[in-house]
Scaffold this motif. Structure first.
Motif, PDB file in Angstrom:
ATOM      1  N   THR A  72      22.467 -76.728 -23.271  1.00 34.96           N
ATOM      2  CA  THR A  72      21.975 -75.675 -22.376  1.00 34.96           C
ATOM      3  C   THR A  72      23.164 -75.081 -21.629  1.00 34.96           C
ATOM      4  O   THR A  72      24.259 -75.635 -21.652  1.00 34.96           O
ATOM      5  CB  THR A  72      21.003 -76.247 -21.332  1.00 34.96           C
ATOM      6  N   ARG A  73      22.909 -73.977 -20.922  1.00 34.76           N
ATOM      7  CA  ARG A  73      24.002 -73.359 -20.190  1.00 34.76           C
ATOM      8  C   ARG A  73      24.350 -74.114 -18.911  1.00 34.76           C
ATOM      9  O   ARG A  73      25.294 -73.764 -18.221  1.00 34.76           O
ATOM     10  CB  ARG A  73      23.678 -71.897 -19.901  1.00 34.76           C
ATOM     11  N   SER A  74      23.588 -75.147 -18.590  1.00 35.99           N
ATOM     12  CA  SER A  74      24.009 -76.004 -17.478  1.00 35.99           C
ATOM     13  C   SER A  74      24.672 -77.279 -18.006  1.00 35.99           C
ATOM     14  O   SER A  74      24.931 -78.218 -17.261  1.00 35.99           O
ATOM     15  CB  SER A  74      22.816 -76.345 -16.584  1.00 35.99           C
TER      16      SER A  74
ATOM     17  N   LYS B 235      34.049 -79.466  -9.940  1.00 29.17           N
ATOM     18  CA  LYS B 235      32.933 -78.567  -9.647  1.00 29.17           C
ATOM     19  C   LYS B 235      33.106 -77.858  -8.305  1.00 29.17           C
ATOM     20  O   LYS B 235      33.306 -78.507  -7.277  1.00 29.17           O
ATOM     21  CB  LYS B 235      31.624 -79.364  -9.630  1.00 29.17           C
TER      22      LYS B 235
ATOM     23  N   GLN C 157      23.651 -79.465 -20.395  1.00 35.10           N
ATOM     24  CA  GLN C 157      22.858 -80.589 -20.925  1.00 35.10           C
ATOM     25  C   GLN C 157      22.862 -80.564 -22.437  1.00 35.10           C
ATOM     26  O   GLN C 157      22.524 -79.543 -23.060  1.00 35.10           O
ATOM     27  CB  GLN C 157      21.437 -80.499 -20.401  1.00 35.10           C
TER      28      GLN C 157
ATOM     29  N   GLN D  16      30.338 -65.646 -19.068  1.00 31.82           N
ATOM     30  CA  GLN D  16      30.084 -65.204 -17.701  1.00 31.82           C
ATOM     31  C   GLN D  16      31.156 -64.248 -17.208  1.00 31.82           C
ATOM     32  O   GLN D  16      30.989 -63.615 -16.179  1.00 31.82           O
ATOM     33  CB  GLN D  16      30.036 -66.422 -16.766  1.00 31.82           C
TER      34      GLN D  16
ATOM     35  N   ILE E 145      30.259 -71.136 -22.353  1.00 37.06           N
ATOM     36  CA  ILE E 145      29.517 -70.654 -21.186  1.00 37.06           C
ATOM     37  C   ILE E 145      30.385 -69.780 -20.291  1.00 37.06           C
ATOM     38  O   ILE E 145      29.996 -68.689 -19.905  1.00 37.06           O
ATOM     39  CB  ILE E 145      28.991 -71.846 -20.361  1.00 37.06           C
TER      40      ILE E 145
ATOM     41  N   PHE F 211      31.708 -79.067 -15.087  1.00 34.72           N
ATOM     42  CA  PHE F 211      30.764 -80.178 -15.171  1.00 34.72           C
ATOM     43  C   PHE F 211      31.303 -81.485 -14.593  1.00 34.72           C
ATOM     44  O   PHE F 211      30.584 -82.477 -14.547  1.00 34.72           O
ATOM     45  CB  PHE F 211      30.392 -80.448 -16.642  1.00 34.72           C
TER      46      PHE F 211
END
Lengths: 308, 308
Positions: A21-23, A129, A25, A307, A303, A125
């Protein structure tokens, strides 16, 4: 459809790929061994097979893959997405990895060297951070690194920035893998610490054992580690003067050494090599991603670039 | 109304201000001497008087002043526009220069240290035009510097980046103005070269004279310059490994030394301290703005920040 990314970490003999995922995961992770003698061709085939597999997985879950990030074990021309070369596997010279992947899969792809990817990984991550000015130093067999400044990765003219491992620390020091003398890598890498252990104890020794002995208060081992830490303080201090980071993140095998042997003496030595206003408040911490740094970096690459 | 900017260069005893177009053409320039004993208060009054004068000039020509840039001779908290301190004049500690100027004149104002401003100046109007990855090294009495990476000024956590002058080159070297040992500034600044000349020739000597003698083939003078150049190669080589610039710009009085004594030997020595792929194609050139660097930097600051 939910948007996801694919990360691919290309090492010398091992390639890891993940759908995430984009976070950050991980939905599915795959790892394959590749043979050096199969060269870039074999490596590229393995990458394609894994990406194909992950795309099918995404389809099954009705997920939309919006980007592929590739962290490569060697220098890369980031703008053009072309590999300069691999230090371990033949045939990668000037391989247009981004164009080849985009042609096959029709998905925006970003290729970078693994040190840059690792830096992005720790920043997004891991231990970095929310810190927009940081220095990442990966101390493994060799020493690599990366710099985040003002919330952007410092790439430099040819995407070769971050080579703290080849900063000269002692012009009369031991010869480095790069052929020059007294680079940080030749003084403080796992290989260098093992080399000194082997020399001074008179038997083959790895850096882990030198750290173990130092932890047990062996004077010779403590001296070897102290010399390596002094070299690290010199180089990190220079980097701190040049770009004033808020946090220094130590990764790789050596980065996991006991705090009292590495991070604590490093903190104590830094003021010798850094202006007081730049060393004041400067944090030195361990990397958090460990064994997953490579794949998390590749995911971060996919990712982050999207952005930008 | 045409849009213009005001630049202000605040030195220890001399403040310069200019009204300029956004392409850096100066419409009106003013210079005043300020007295150290009048402290920050006297300095701030002088700045206000000059800005007022230039605003009236702008009005006369129907020009619209859209920004004020201030290059300050000391560290500055760029984000807050607050001076940390001046090394030369008392009373500047934590002075909210941006807020005070914006309150008085109602014009967006940006305050930065003069090394950052000088870097922006050379980048926009001087030897760095069009080069998005560059290192600026100002070698005067002291040594300051700045880094442009990926088209942005590297500021760091507390806007203290670019301090190449305080990179340790020789841990056993002479004591630096900062109190530490063997900084680049203590080995290669105009002051350091003059100090070595004074010591080795046995009479008071400035760096200019050491360069003159070296140019006339005097062996002692040549040796002094060679040692300074070796230190510069060490520090610039380290920075090149870290940031991979395309161009290095040498400014300040020492930067104007004959090419065969400074730039040529520096080019020859760099490969000793830099990875081959980073030194290959790396350009080393003289700064172009010379005496005007300070004011052009302040103008650049006003222009650059508005474009961000």
């Amino acid at each position: 459809m939910d948007k996801v990314v694919i990360g691919v970490d290309v090492g010398g003999t091992k390639t890891t790929a993940a759908l995430a995922t984009r976070s950050g995961q991980i939905i599915k992770l795959m790892r394959v061994q590749t043979k050096r003698e199969e060269g870039a061709e074999g490596g590229f085939k393995a990458i394609c097979k894994m990406v194909q597999n992950l795309l099918e997985e995404a389809k099954k879950h009705e997920l939309n893959v919006i980007g592929i990030g590739v962290g490569f074990g060697g220098p890369v021309d980031f703008e053009r997405g072309v590999v300069y070369l691999s230090h371990h596997v033949h045939g990668w010279e000037n391989f247009p990895l981004r164009a080849e992947l985009e042609k096959r899969f029709g998905i925006a792809t970003f290729v970078d060297n693994d040190a840059n990817a690792g830096t992005l990984g720790e920043w997004m991550f891991g231990a970095g951070k929310g810190i927009n000015d940081l220095l990442y130093v990966n101390i493994g067999t060799g020493i690599g690194g990366g710099i985040i400044s003002g919330g952007s990765l410092v790439r430099g003219w040819k995407n070769l920035a971050g080579e703290i491992g080849h900063m000269t620390v002692n012009p009369n020091g031991p010869v480095c893998n790069c052929g020059r003398k007294g680079c940080l890598e030749a003084l403080a890498s796992g290989e260098a610490i093992g080399r000194e252990g082997t020399k001074r104890f008179g038997r083959t020794m790895k850096s882990e054992e030198v750290f173990q002995l130092a932890d047990q208060d062996n004077e010779i081992a403590k001296q070897i580690i102290a010399e390596a830490v002094e070299a690290l303080a010199f180089a990190i201090g220079a980097a701190a003067n040049l770009f004033n980071p808020k946090r220094v993140i130590l990764g790789g095998g050596v980065g996991e050494a006991p705090e009292h042997l590495l991070i604590e003496p490093l903190k104590a030595l830094l003021p010798r090599y850094t202006l007081p206003q730049s060393s004041e408040g400067l944090e030195i911490v361990r990397a958090q991603l460990g064994y997953d740094a490579g794949i998390m970096g590749a995911i971060a690459l996919a990712i982050t670039v999207r952005q930008e």
